[in-house]
Write a protein that holds these residues in place. Structure first.
Motif, short mmCIF file in Angstrom:
data_model
loop_
_atom_site.label_atom_id
_atom_site.label_comp_id
_atom_site.label_asym_id
_atom_site.label_seq_id
_atom_site.Cartn_x
_atom_site.Cartn_y
_atom_site.Cartn_z
N UNK A 455 -37.38 -9.56 -5.75
CA UNK A 455 -38.75 -10.00 -5.44
C UNK A 455 -39.11 -11.31 -6.12
N UNK A 456 -38.16 -11.91 -6.82
CA UNK A 456 -38.48 -13.14 -7.57
C UNK A 456 -38.70 -14.31 -6.63
N UNK A 457 -39.76 -15.08 -6.83
CA UNK A 457 -39.98 -16.26 -5.99
C UNK A 457 -38.96 -17.37 -6.26
N UNK A 492 -31.86 -14.31 2.64
CA UNK A 492 -32.23 -14.20 1.22
C UNK A 492 -31.32 -13.15 0.58
N UNK A 493 -30.13 -13.57 0.11
CA UNK A 493 -29.14 -12.60 -0.37
C UNK A 493 -29.67 -11.66 -1.45
N UNK A 494 -30.44 -12.17 -2.41
CA UNK A 494 -30.90 -11.31 -3.49
C UNK A 494 -31.91 -10.27 -3.02
N UNK A 495 -32.50 -10.46 -1.84
CA UNK A 495 -33.36 -9.42 -1.29
C UNK A 495 -32.56 -8.17 -0.98
N UNK A 496 -31.26 -8.32 -0.86
CA UNK A 496 -30.39 -7.17 -0.62
C UNK A 496 -30.33 -6.21 -1.79
N UNK A 497 -30.87 -6.61 -2.94
CA UNK A 497 -30.90 -5.72 -4.10
C UNK A 497 -32.01 -4.68 -3.98
N UNK A 501 -32.45 -1.68 1.20
CA UNK A 501 -31.43 -2.53 1.81
C UNK A 501 -30.08 -2.28 1.15
N UNK A 502 -30.07 -2.13 -0.16
CA UNK A 502 -28.82 -1.96 -0.92
C UNK A 502 -28.06 -0.72 -0.48
N UNK A 503 -28.79 0.33 -0.09
CA UNK A 503 -28.13 1.59 0.30
C UNK A 503 -27.29 1.43 1.56
N UNK A 504 -27.50 0.35 2.34
CA UNK A 504 -26.73 0.18 3.57
C UNK A 504 -25.35 -0.41 3.31
N UNK A 505 -25.10 -0.86 2.07
CA UNK A 505 -23.80 -1.44 1.74
C UNK A 505 -22.74 -0.35 1.58
#
Length: 785
Positions: A455-457, A492-497, A501-505
């Motif tokens: 969530x970091x800008x 936005x790659x870090x949004x994958x954390x 979203x992360x659970x889909x990996x």
């Protein structure tokens, strides 16, 4: 005062001897766990980025721990991809990581991944695979535990055609600790017989030679006891043991030589033991106290360096020299009181005497021995006849030796200081050969976000940093979780954390992310793989570029620090370089003031310091020729490197200035005596040389023997320190004392003793009358040519 001290030592010799034995036994018992308590650390600079980076990665990551290792396995019988390779590799890695002694917290690599994801962790030869393992063990415990585990797995799997190595700071420094202890034992096996032989030749007596070791044993055992107690509470470097032993042996044998020689001289002259000891303490004992104080003060200047490894070594040397000084003026006199005339037992057959020497009294024999030293005076007179020529030739030779020092480079020790036969070294070499030179020592950027990275800008700064790092020269790869996260969040790659979203990996992908991102999702690690060793110039240039790029990532909610082996070494070098002007200023000021007080001259201390600088430059130059350029390295068994160990030059600076000043004091004090007694400058210098050169040459020979033994048997940092000390002492006792000093003093003339407001003091009749019966403290021991 000396007479009263001698009488007091005689009166209380029993209690003092008992106290000494109790202290010696207590220190020996306390010293037993010393090797296990010493640390391979001490290279991190407090407050540095490299320290912040390593501290940030010790907790919060799924498969990183308080300490970490890379498990390297090579199957010499099967290729990657074959069922047998997979079976054997999985079995070995599970057995090793499952060892309860390791306290494994997690692993990431060939063992935990599958399919195509594993290929990144298979070497070029198709036979080597690696897995990173996190341990709950702290650095100190890892250093003690891992070497034993490494030895066991090496013996267990080698017969099966499997080479298994644990690559880590713990195994490396544990191996260095073992090699350091082995080198210490070898050096002692060489040093003690050699020193005993030299002492026999100097004293020409067995008992006197053996008694000299009283000071050495006392100083070293007490020092090890103190260091062991301190190491239980504070971090002390593993190099303390070798450095303290090397300096302790050299200094203590020298100090005992000065006092025993004078004591033997006085006994030979017919004096009783109390009077003989009083004279020895008033002359040689005073010189030893002054010399010990010089060494302690000079080495104390190294505490200004904010680096634990240097402070540890300096502390060890300060303590061992202090104990050597104390033992020389307290313990040794007690032993001499107890032995008395028996110090003359076991005398070697005397040298063949001329008919004119037969029938002389003991006092006449002593004066004859002193007269034989006059050949040194004749050498000095010959040099002083052409002072400009000899000073120019000697200075030119020293400057020529110093020229290579302009190319001196320093860095922290790396795996190359371990022998090629070591499993730990083989593991490091395997990683570099199979995965690239920089793989074993990646440069790590740890980025910390005030808020969750997802969530970091400022998250875009992290992505931009990786893209910038990939384009830097000498970068072969940048390891991070960003490519994996792009599969579920391309923009936005870090949004994958984000948890949803992360659970889909896939499982392997989640393992990769957890290796580089902390569990709270506030820290992320980027690992830059270079194309050279950590200490190489290209790696240091790459570090500068990485730090410049990382600095551009900083924002109000984002902070980046760069760590790794290259950063650690660079920060250590910077700390030494920043402190060097203060160290030099403090050390030179102390030495100048002490020499000023001793000689009551403004210019002689300047001359002494200038000469020491010449000698030091020549020593640095030879070290560069041998260790950086490989000149003669094979002959002596040294491994050439592209740098010296970063603590060696600054330690040499402090040690050599203090030891050289000792010899300067012995020589100039006698010259000053002759000058104050009314001798002209040339005569005073020649007589001083005649009286002191034999003793200085004998003391220097002892030190060269001790330091040379460590140069041939120690690990590389100790080899460099030992060779530097041996060479510098040899130069000091020959080129400096025999040529440069008399030539310089001849040219300076009456300016040697210039001090504003001081008037020369003529010799009194009583002083002249007492001179033959009580020669200076630097006079030659009886029986020595």
């Amino acid at each position: 005062m000396s007479q009263r001290l001698s009488q007091a030592l005689h009166r209380f010799r029993g209690p003092l001897l008992a106290l000494w034995l109790v202290a010696l036994v207590a220190a020996a018992v306390a010293a037993l766990p010393l090797a296990d308590r010493l640390s391979g650390g001490g290279w991190y600079v407090p407050g540095s980025d490299s320290l912040s980076a390593v501290q940030s990665m010790r907790s919060g990551f799924a498969d990183r721990g308080a300490s970490n290792l890379t498990l390297v396995v090579t199957d010499e019988r099967n290729l990657a991809g074959s069922p047998e390779f997979d079976r054997r590799m999985s079995q070995v890695m599970r057995e090793v990581t499952g060892d309860k002694r390791l306290e494994t917290t997690g692993s990431y690599g060939w063992l935990t991944l599958s399919g195509h994801s594993r290929q990144e962790f298979v070497g070029k030869d198709g036979r080597t695979a690696v897995t990173m393992v996190g341990l709950a063990l702290d650095d100190g415990t890892a250093r003690r535990v891992l070497p034993d585990v490494q030895q066991e797995i090496d013996h267990r799997y080698a017969p099966q055609g499997l080479r298994v190595s644990m690559v880590s700071a713990g195994t490396f420094w544990g191996e260095i600790n073992k090699l350091s202890a082995e080198g210490l034992q070898k050096a002692e096996l060489i040093t003690f017989p050699l020193v005993l032989l030299i002492l026999l030749l100097l004293y020409r007596g067995v008992v006197a030679a053996v008694v000299s070791f009283v000071v050495s044993v006392t100083a070293i055992v007490l020092t090890f006891g103190v260091m062991s107690v301190l190491a239980a509470h504070v971090e002390l470097s593993i190099f303390v043991q070798n450095a303290a032993t090397m300096i302790g042996l050299g200094v203590s044998v020298d100090y005992s030589l000065f006092i025993i020689s004078r004591y033997v001289d006085e006994l030979t002259a017919g004096r009783d033991r109390t009077t003989a000891l009083a004279i020895a303490l008033r002359t040689s004992g005073r010189t030893v106290l002054f010399s010990g104080l010089i060494v302690v003060l000079a080495m104390s200047s190294l505490f200004l360096v904010d680096l634990n490894v240097i402070r540890s070594i300096a502390l060890g040397i300060v303590v061992v020299v202090a104990f050597a000084t104390l033992a020389s003026v307290v313990v040794l006199p007690v032993v001499l009181h107890l032995i008395g005339d028996r110090i003359l037992w076991g005398r070697l057959p005397p040298r063949r005497r001329t008919s004119g020497e037969k029938g002389r009294t003991p006092g006449e024999h002593r004066r004859t021995a002193a007269e034989r030293g006059h050949r040194w005076g004749r050498v000095a007179r010959q040099i002083m006849r052409r002072p400009v020529l000899f000073l120019t030739l000697a200075s030119a030779a020293l400057l020529a030796l110093a020229v290579p020092s302009l190319d001196l480079h320093t860095f922290t020790p790396d795996a190359r200081i371990a022998p090629a036969s070591s499993p730990v070294r083989q593991g490091f070499d395997a990683v570099r050969e199979q995965f690239g030179p920089g793989t074993a020592s990646p440069q790590q950027i740890v980025i910390t976000s005030r808020t969750a990275l997802s969530a970091s800008p400022d998250a875009g700064r992290v992505t931009a940093l990786q893209e910038q790092l990939v384009r830097l020269p000498h970068v072969t790869a940048v390891r991070s979780p960003l490519d994996v996260l792009r599969t579920v969040s391309p923009e936005r790659p870090l949004a994958g954390l984000d948890a949803a979203v992360f659970s889909r990996l896939p499982g392997d992908a989640r393992g990769t992310v957890d290796h580089y991102v902390s569990a709270d999702r506030h820290k992320i690690v980027l690992e830059v793989i270079g194309d050279d060793y950590a200490s190489a110039d290209r790696s240091r240039a790459l570090l500068d570029a990485i730090r410049s790029a990382a600095a551009g990532t900083d924002a109000p909610g984002l902070h980046a620090v760069v760590g790794g082996e290259t950063a650690e070494g660079t920060d250590a070098n910077t700390a030494i370089g920043d402190a060097l002007p203060e160290v030099v200023a403090v050390m030179l000021a102390v030495l100048y003031l002490m020499l000023l007080v001793t000689f009551r001259s403004l210019l002689l201390p300047v001359k002494a310091i200038t000469i020491n600088m010449l000698s030091l430059g020549a020593t640095y130059g030879v070290l560069v020729l041998v260790f950086q350029r490989g000149l003669g390295a094979a002959l002596f068994g040294f491994d050439p490197s592209d740098h010296l160990q970063n603590f060696v030059p600054i330690l040499l600076l402090a040690i050599l200035f203090s030891l050289s000043t000792d010899y300067e004091v012995f020589l100039l004090r006698r010259i000053r005596e002759e000058h104050d007694a009314g001798a002209d400058n040339t005569t005073a210098v020649a007589t001083g040389m005649a009286r002191t050169a034999p003793l200085i040459s004998g003391a220097a020979l002892l030190m060269v023997a001790v330091f040379g033994a460590f140069a041939l048997t120690g690990i590389m940092p100790i080899q460099q320190l030992g060779l530097g000390l041996a060479l510098a002492i040899a130069l000091d006792a020959t080129v400096i004392r025999l040529i440069v000093v008399p030539a310089a003093m001849r040219l300076m003339g009456r300016w040697n003793w210039w001090l504003p407001g001081r008037r020369p003091t003529p010799a009194t009749a009583s002083e002249s009358a007492s001179a033959p019966s009580e020669p200076s403290d630097a006079s030659e021991p009886s029986g020595r040519a």
